[in-house]
Design a protein around this motif. Structure first.
Motif, PDB file in Angstrom:
ATOM      1  N   PRO A 192       0.816  -1.221   0.000  1.00 66.20           N
ATOM      2  CA  PRO A 192       0.000   0.000   0.000  1.00 66.20           C
ATOM      3  C   PRO A 192       0.850   1.271   0.000  1.00 66.20           C
ATOM      4  O   PRO A 192       0.460   2.277  -0.614  1.00 66.20           O
ATOM      5  CB  PRO A 192      -0.814  -0.134   1.302  1.00 66.20           C
ATOM      6  N   VAL A 193       1.989   1.244   0.679  1.00 66.50           N
ATOM      7  CA  VAL A 193       2.867   2.416   0.692  1.00 66.50           C
ATOM      8  C   VAL A 193       3.404   2.686  -0.705  1.00 66.50           C
ATOM      9  O   VAL A 193       3.448   3.838  -1.169  1.00 66.50           O
ATOM     10  CB  VAL A 193       4.027   2.211   1.686  1.00 66.50           C
ATOM     11  N   LEU A 194       3.796   1.630  -1.410  1.00 64.65           N
ATOM     12  CA  LEU A 194       4.300   1.788  -2.769  1.00 64.65           C
ATOM     13  C   LEU A 194       3.216   2.312  -3.706  1.00 64.65           C
ATOM     14  O   LEU A 194       3.481   3.166  -4.560  1.00 64.65           O
ATOM     15  CB  LEU A 194       4.846   0.447  -3.286  1.00 64.65           C
ATOM     16  N   VAL A 195       1.977   1.807  -3.539  1.00 63.26           N
ATOM     17  CA  VAL A 195       0.869   2.294  -4.371  1.00 63.26           C
ATOM     18  C   VAL A 195       0.599   3.764  -4.081  1.00 63.26           C
ATOM     19  O   VAL A 195       0.328   4.565  -4.991  1.00 63.26           O
ATOM     20  CB  VAL A 195      -0.396   1.438  -4.126  1.00 63.26           C
TER      21      VAL A 195
ATOM     22  N   GLY B 113      -8.086   6.542   0.815  1.00 68.00           N
ATOM     23  CA  GLY B 113      -8.247   5.466  -0.151  1.00 68.00           C
ATOM     24  C   GLY B 113      -7.214   4.373   0.036  1.00 68.00           C
ATOM     25  O   GLY B 113      -7.512   3.185  -0.131  1.00 68.00           O
ATOM     26  N   ILE B 114      -5.993   4.763   0.404  1.00 66.93           N
ATOM     27  CA  ILE B 114      -4.947   3.780   0.659  1.00 66.93           C
ATOM     28  C   ILE B 114      -5.318   2.914   1.857  1.00 66.93           C
ATOM     29  O   ILE B 114      -5.009   1.716   1.898  1.00 66.93           O
ATOM     30  CB  ILE B 114      -3.594   4.484   0.893  1.00 66.93           C
ATOM     31  N   MET B 115      -6.001   3.484   2.831  1.00 65.56           N
ATOM     32  CA  MET B 115      -6.444   2.704   3.991  1.00 65.56           C
ATOM     33  C   MET B 115      -7.349   1.557   3.550  1.00 65.56           C
ATOM     34  O   MET B 115      -7.229   0.424   4.028  1.00 65.56           O
ATOM     35  CB  MET B 115      -7.184   3.602   4.987  1.00 65.56           C
ATOM     36  N   LEU B 116      -8.253   1.850   2.634  1.00 65.21           N
ATOM     37  CA  LEU B 116      -9.138   0.796   2.133  1.00 65.21           C
ATOM     38  C   LEU B 116      -8.374  -0.198   1.279  1.00 65.21           C
ATOM     39  O   LEU B 116      -8.674  -1.393   1.288  1.00 65.21           O
ATOM     40  CB  LEU B 116     -10.284   1.404   1.319  1.00 65.21           C
ATOM     41  N   LEU B 117      -7.375   0.288   0.556  1.00 64.45           N
ATOM     42  CA  LEU B 117      -6.577  -0.605  -0.280  1.00 64.45           C
ATOM     43  C   LEU B 117      -5.813  -1.613   0.575  1.00 64.45           C
ATOM     44  O   LEU B 117      -5.635  -2.764   0.176  1.00 64.45           O
ATOM     45  CB  LEU B 117      -5.615   0.211  -1.131  1.00 64.45           C
ATOM     46  N   CYS B 118      -5.371  -1.186   1.754  1.00 65.81           N
ATOM     47  CA  CYS B 118      -4.699  -2.107   2.677  1.00 65.81           C
ATOM     48  C   CYS B 118      -5.610  -3.282   3.004  1.00 65.81           C
ATOM     49  O   CYS B 118      -5.170  -4.441   3.060  1.00 65.81           O
ATOM     50  CB  CYS B 118      -4.325  -1.387   3.972  1.00 65.81           C
TER      51      CYS B 118
END
Length: 253
Positions: free
Chosen positions: A34-37, A62-67
């Motif tokens: 997720p950090v890289l995304v 949004g990254i939180m949901l991606l995790c």
């Protein structure tokens, strides 16, 4: 009886956690991807996307949901591995709460996903993310994210039980990982074609991410909080019910 259920669940959680910690490659990918995304969207696409403010502030929720999406694949695969490698058959011979193994997978998935979200937020702060939330808003946003993680974890468990093998279980979770991309997690839904915008605005990821974004960036949440909570509780009930029914049927074989 309640203490027996709790104790069995804790034991199963510890077991699942040990398995995850031993799979260092998988754990590293789930925590760092997720950090890289986030860096990809911020530094490659962010300059071309107009969201009316800093793109990093927009994309972090949004990254939180991606995790959660990345983590669901690990949960589903772990459940399927237990079902296909004979672990469940051994558990049936023990005097334990039968559903504890499922609850243990959910608990481990929730802890792992929240850890990944914490790492992503910490990285975002280093990159310049500056939310305007007070402690109450942070607590509320964290609660919404935690409820969403629980819901997706139960869905992942149900998919893991449904799959014929661990590889198929990982494949079944692709839809979960893909959903945040077709939402307001990375771009405003108003920029999407009308046929796609209808789906993006009425699926679970959008009200959840808009609630978290509104709380952390102090931009207002409207009726998104009610929608987000409804989706979280609804998905939890569906996931838990399906997992329980499938597990009971498989246990009778």
């Amino acid at each position: 009886m309640t203490s027996h259920v709790f104790t069995d669940t804790v034991i199963m959680f510890q077991r699942c956690a040990r398995h995850t910690l031993r799979s260092r490659d998988t754990l590293t990918i789930s925590l760092l991807m997720p950090v890289l995304v986030m860096m990809l969207f911020t530094y490659v696409f962010g300059g071309a996307i107009d969201v009316g403010g800093p793109y990093l502030d927009y994309v972090v929720p949004g990254i939180m949901l991606l995790c959660t999406g990345f983590g669901s694949s690990i949960t589903a695969t772990s459940v399927s591995t237990d079902m296909t490698k004979g672990s469940i058959d051994r558990f049936r011979t023990l005097p334990m709460f039968r559903q504890a193994v499922l609850a243990g997978h959910v608990a481990e998935g929730v802890v792992r996903n929240l850890a990944a979200i914490g790492i992503a937020v910490a990285a975002a702060l280093v990159l310049g993310y500056r939310p305007h939330a007070d402690p109450a808003a942070w607590l509320s946003a964290s609660a919404v994210i935690a409820l969403f993680v629980v819901a997706i974890s139960w869905i992942a468990v149900a998919l893991g039980l449904l799959a014929k093998n661990p590889e198929a279980a990982g494949g079944l979770t692709y839809a979960i990982m893909f959903i945040p991309y077709i939402s307001s997690a990375f771009v405003q839904t108003a920029t999407m074609p009308a046929w796609l915008r209808g789906f993006a605005e009425y699926q679970p990821a959008t009200p959840v991410v808009e609630t978290v974004r509104g709380l952390l960036n102090s931009t207002g949440i409207g009726n998104n909080a009610a929608l987000a909570l409804s989706w979280c509780f609804g998905l939890t009930i569906v996931g838990f019910s399906c997992a329980s029914v499938i597990f009971s049927r498989l246990s009778r074989r």
